[in-house]
Design a protein around this motif. Structure first.
Motif, PDB file in Angstrom:
ATOM      1  N   ALA A  15      21.559  26.666  18.931  1.00 20.91           N
ATOM      2  CA  ALA A  15      20.908  25.527  18.647  1.00 20.91           C
ATOM      3  C   ALA A  15      20.863  24.935  17.928  1.00 20.91           C
ATOM      4  O   ALA A  15      20.799  23.664  17.580  1.00 20.91           O
ATOM      5  N   ARG A  16      21.093  24.977  16.528  1.00 23.85           N
ATOM      6  CA  ARG A  16      21.279  24.144  15.186  1.00 23.85           C
ATOM      7  C   ARG A  16      22.641  22.911  15.530  1.00 23.85           C
ATOM      8  O   ARG A  16      23.165  21.702  15.869  1.00 23.85           O
ATOM      9  N   ALA A  17      24.281  24.320  16.356  1.00 26.66           N
ATOM     10  CA  ALA A  17      25.595  23.785  16.136  1.00 26.66           C
ATOM     11  C   ALA A  17      24.545  22.353  18.297  1.00 26.66           C
ATOM     12  O   ALA A  17      25.427  21.265  17.340  1.00 26.66           O
ATOM     13  N   ALA A  18      24.246  23.064  18.636  1.00 30.73           N
ATOM     14  CA  ALA A  18      23.461  21.808  19.853  1.00 30.73           C
ATOM     15  C   ALA A  18      22.999  20.780  19.537  1.00 30.73           C
ATOM     16  O   ALA A  18      23.659  19.385  19.349  1.00 30.73           O
ATOM     17  N   LEU A  19      22.147  20.773  18.296  1.00 32.59           N
ATOM     18  CA  LEU A  19      21.355  19.607  17.692  1.00 32.59           C
ATOM     19  C   LEU A  19      21.933  18.384  17.213  1.00 32.59           C
ATOM     20  O   LEU A  19      22.315  17.232  17.566  1.00 32.59           O
ATOM     21  N   HIS A  20      23.390  19.357  17.194  1.00 37.83           N
ATOM     22  CA  HIS A  20      24.713  18.934  15.528  1.00 37.83           C
ATOM     23  C   HIS A  20      24.953  17.601  16.408  1.00 37.83           C
ATOM     24  O   HIS A  20      25.682  16.517  16.657  1.00 37.83           O
ATOM     25  N   ALA A  21      25.613  18.306  18.183  1.00 39.80           N
ATOM     26  CA  ALA A  21      26.397  17.893  18.988  1.00 39.80           C
ATOM     27  C   ALA A  21      25.610  16.918  19.591  1.00 39.80           C
ATOM     28  O   ALA A  21      26.006  15.310  19.631  1.00 39.80           O
ATOM     29  N   LEU A  22      24.262  17.001  19.809  1.00 40.02           N
ATOM     30  CA  LEU A  22      23.310  15.692  20.486  1.00 40.02           C
ATOM     31  C   LEU A  22      23.489  14.114  19.642  1.00 40.02           C
ATOM     32  O   LEU A  22      23.751  13.606  19.982  1.00 40.02           O
ATOM     33  N   ALA A  23      23.322  15.000  18.385  1.00 42.28           N
ATOM     34  CA  ALA A  23      22.982  13.572  17.156  1.00 42.28           C
ATOM     35  C   ALA A  23      24.444  12.540  16.485  1.00 42.28           C
ATOM     36  O   ALA A  23      24.693  11.514  17.388  1.00 42.28           O
ATOM     37  N   ALA A  24      25.968  14.205  17.070  1.00 43.11           N
ATOM     38  CA  ALA A  24      26.645  12.877  17.278  1.00 43.11           C
ATOM     39  C   ALA A  24      27.637  12.467  18.210  1.00 43.11           C
ATOM     40  O   ALA A  24      28.059  11.328  17.932  1.00 43.11           O
ATOM     41  N   ALA A  25      26.896  12.634  19.513  1.00 43.98           N
ATOM     42  CA  ALA A  25      27.370  11.901  21.099  1.00 43.98           C
ATOM     43  C   ALA A  25      26.236  11.154  21.013  1.00 43.98           C
ATOM     44  O   ALA A  25      26.894   9.642  21.361  1.00 43.98           O
ATOM     45  N   ARG A  26      25.127  11.089  20.213  1.00 44.36           N
ATOM     46  CA  ARG A  26      24.448   9.173  20.370  1.00 44.36           C
ATOM     47  C   ARG A  26      25.130   9.092  19.559  1.00 44.36           C
ATOM     48  O   ARG A  26      24.830   7.792  19.340  1.00 44.36           O
ATOM     49  N   LYS A  27      26.119   9.106  18.122  1.00 47.60           N
ATOM     50  CA  LYS A  27      25.971   7.940  17.430  1.00 47.60           C
ATOM     51  C   LYS A  27      27.250   7.366  18.196  1.00 47.60           C
ATOM     52  O   LYS A  27      27.918   6.429  17.962  1.00 47.60           O
ATOM     53  N   GLU A  28      27.967   7.850  19.235  1.00 41.29           N
ATOM     54  CA  GLU A  28      29.796   8.069  19.557  1.00 41.29           C
ATOM     55  C   GLU A  28      29.264   6.964  20.790  1.00 41.29           C
ATOM     56  O   GLU A  28      29.816   6.388  21.745  1.00 41.29           O
ATOM     57  N   GLY A  29      28.033   7.028  21.283  1.00 37.64           N
ATOM     58  CA  GLY A  29      27.890   6.624  22.511  1.00 37.64           C
ATOM     59  C   GLY A  29      28.177   7.525  23.823  1.00 37.64           C
ATOM     60  O   GLY A  29      28.651   7.320  25.269  1.00 37.64           O
ATOM     61  N   GLY A  30      28.573   8.448  23.343  1.00 40.67           N
ATOM     62  CA  GLY A  30      28.918   9.258  24.599  1.00 40.67           C
ATOM     63  C   GLY A  30      27.978  10.943  24.956  1.00 40.67           C
ATOM     64  O   GLY A  30      27.135  11.136  24.568  1.00 40.67           O
ATOM     65  N   ALA A  31      28.623  11.642  25.473  1.00 42.50           N
ATOM     66  CA  ALA A  31      27.847  12.651  26.023  1.00 42.50           C
ATOM     67  C   ALA A  31      28.203  14.156  25.118  1.00 42.50           C
ATOM     68  O   ALA A  31      29.637  14.327  24.930  1.00 42.50           O
ATOM     69  N   PRO A  32      27.677  14.783  24.428  1.00 45.86           N
ATOM     70  CA  PRO A  32      27.521  15.782  24.035  1.00 45.86           C
ATOM     71  C   PRO A  32      28.994  16.801  24.081  1.00 45.86           C
ATOM     72  O   PRO A  32      29.019  17.125  25.461  1.00 45.86           O
ATOM     73  N   GLU A  33      29.535  17.324  23.687  1.00 48.59           N
ATOM     74  CA  GLU A  33      30.577  18.354  24.247  1.00 48.59           C
ATOM     75  C   GLU A  33      30.135  19.882  23.755  1.00 48.59           C
ATOM     76  O   GLU A  33      30.710  20.236  22.371  1.00 48.59           O
ATOM     77  N   LEU A  34      29.628  20.581  24.218  1.00 49.40           N
ATOM     78  CA  LEU A  34      28.618  21.256  23.814  1.00 49.40           C
ATOM     79  C   LEU A  34      29.774  23.172  23.453  1.00 49.40           C
ATOM     80  O   LEU A  34      29.899  24.007  22.520  1.00 49.40           O
ATOM     81  N   LYS A  35      30.570  22.817  24.580  1.00 53.41           N
ATOM     82  CA  LYS A  35      31.532  23.973  24.241  1.00 53.41           C
ATOM     83  C   LYS A  35      32.270  23.867  22.852  1.00 53.41           C
ATOM     84  O   LYS A  35      32.913  25.057  22.813  1.00 53.41           O
ATOM     85  N   ARG A  36      32.811  22.719  22.664  1.00 51.25           N
ATOM     86  CA  ARG A  36      33.251  22.814  21.273  1.00 51.25           C
ATOM     87  C   ARG A  36      32.521  23.478  20.487  1.00 51.25           C
ATOM     88  O   ARG A  36      33.166  24.327  19.375  1.00 51.25           O
ATOM     89  N   PHE A  37      31.061  23.846  20.414  1.00 45.16           N
ATOM     90  CA  PHE A  37      30.628  24.788  19.405  1.00 45.16           C
ATOM     91  C   PHE A  37      30.497  26.163  19.539  1.00 45.16           C
ATOM     92  O   PHE A  37      29.138  26.843  18.982  1.00 45.16           O
ATOM     93  N   ALA A  38      30.673  26.617  21.129  1.00 49.18           N
ATOM     94  CA  ALA A  38      30.427  27.869  21.768  1.00 49.18           C
ATOM     95  C   ALA A  38      30.688  29.353  21.113  1.00 49.18           C
ATOM     96  O   ALA A  38      32.286  29.019  20.960  1.00 49.18           O
ATOM     97  N   ALA A  39      30.845  30.046  20.900  1.00 53.81           N
ATOM     98  CA  ALA A  39      31.158  31.689  20.141  1.00 53.81           C
ATOM     99  C   ALA A  39      31.247  32.048  21.497  1.00 53.81           C
ATOM    100  O   ALA A  39      30.648  31.451  22.439  1.00 53.81           O
ATOM    101  N   PRO A  40      32.477  33.380  21.644  1.00 58.29           N
ATOM    102  CA  PRO A  40      32.010  34.077  22.473  1.00 58.29           C
ATOM    103  C   PRO A  40      31.127  34.503  23.225  1.00 58.29           C
ATOM    104  O   PRO A  40      30.472  35.274  22.272  1.00 58.29           O
ATOM    105  N   ALA A  41      30.994  34.768  24.596  1.00 59.23           N
ATOM    106  CA  ALA A  41      30.101  35.496  24.829  1.00 59.23           C
ATOM    107  C   ALA A  41      30.539  36.715  24.860  1.00 59.23           C
ATOM    108  O   ALA A  41      31.773  37.064  25.231  1.00 59.23           O
ATOM    109  N   SER A  42      29.044  38.161  24.324  1.00 55.68           N
ATOM    110  CA  SER A  42      29.566  38.790  24.109  1.00 55.68           C
ATOM    111  C   SER A  42      28.525  39.761  26.006  1.00 55.68           C
ATOM    112  O   SER A  42      27.692  38.983  26.166  1.00 55.68           O
ATOM    113  N   PHE A  43      29.544  40.423  26.343  1.00 52.34           N
ATOM    114  CA  PHE A  43      28.618  40.907  27.659  1.00 52.34           C
ATOM    115  C   PHE A  43      28.622  43.039  27.625  1.00 52.34           C
ATOM    116  O   PHE A  43      29.865  42.718  27.127  1.00 52.34           O
ATOM    117  N   VAL A  44      27.531  43.829  27.665  1.00 51.54           N
ATOM    118  CA  VAL A  44      27.361  44.706  28.179  1.00 51.54           C
ATOM    119  C   VAL A  44      27.269  45.079  28.664  1.00 51.54           C
ATOM    120  O   VAL A  44      26.133  44.228  29.767  1.00 51.54           O
TER     121      VAL A  44
END
Length: 182
Positions: free
Chosen positions: A17-46
């Motif tokens: 969630a913190r990474a998502a908030l940082h991405a949103l803040a960065a996107a707001r400054k740059e005027g674009g859409a947030p790129e959340l995939k950059r901040f994503a850790a690989p998903a684990s499946f069980v």
């Protein structure tokens, strides 16, 4: 939180969630859409049939301590976290400022969360609510009502009365429990 491409079709990863908030803040400054995939850790499946102990040990090596649960067909059935497993083992863990069992009111009625463990309620209040039908207060209400009781439903269990105060979907979120002095 899981990051999806088209609801349920493809899991791109797990985003803090913190990474998502940082991405949103960065996107707001740059005027674009947030790129959340950059901040994503690989998903684990069980697999849903994995024993609790095995998953607990698996979480020791995982970051984040979260996994998506899949059935035998690869369909996502849910999400499990380290906290979920710890709560199964040691009981409910209250979040900061959150009470699992509220104080008795003037009439001796106690409000509890639906997921409050009966064992903990019995221990904290020196009660003897039945623990053989369910492990939580909400589960006990469902078992005795033989279905999902609506808000306001009262269920009598010997000298105890459970009243459903709040429900979200099929889950009982909050109940009151009173005990008569027989």
């Amino acid at each position: 939180m899981p990051l999806w491409r088209r609801r349920g079709e493809e899991v791109l990863g797990i985003v803090d969630a913190r990474a998502a908030l940082h991405a949103l803040a960065a996107a707001r400054k740059e005027g674009g859409a947030p790129e959340l995939k950059r901040f994503a850790a690989p998903a684990s499946f069980v697999p849903e049939m994995r024993p609790l102990r095995e998953q607990l040990h698996a979480f020791r090596a995982m970051t984040p301590k979260m996994a998506l649960v899949v059935d035998e067909y690869g369909t996502i059935r849910g999400l499990v976290t380290l906290e979920d497993i710890v709560e199964v083992v040691v009981g409910q863990i209250a979040q900061r400022g959150e009470a699992i069992i509220a104080d008795n009111d003037a009439d001796g009625i106690v409000e509890v969360r639906g997921d409050a463990r009966l064992r903990e309620i019995n221990h904290a209040l020196d009660w003897d609510l039945p623990e053989d039908e369910a492990s939580t207060a909400g589960g006990l209400a469902i078992a005795r009502a033989r279905g999902i009781p609506s808000v306001g439903t009262e269920i009598t269990l010997g000298r105890y009365t459970l009243r459903v105060l709040e429900r979200r979907g099929w889950r009982i979120d909050r109940l009151s429990i009173g005990r008569s002095e027989e």
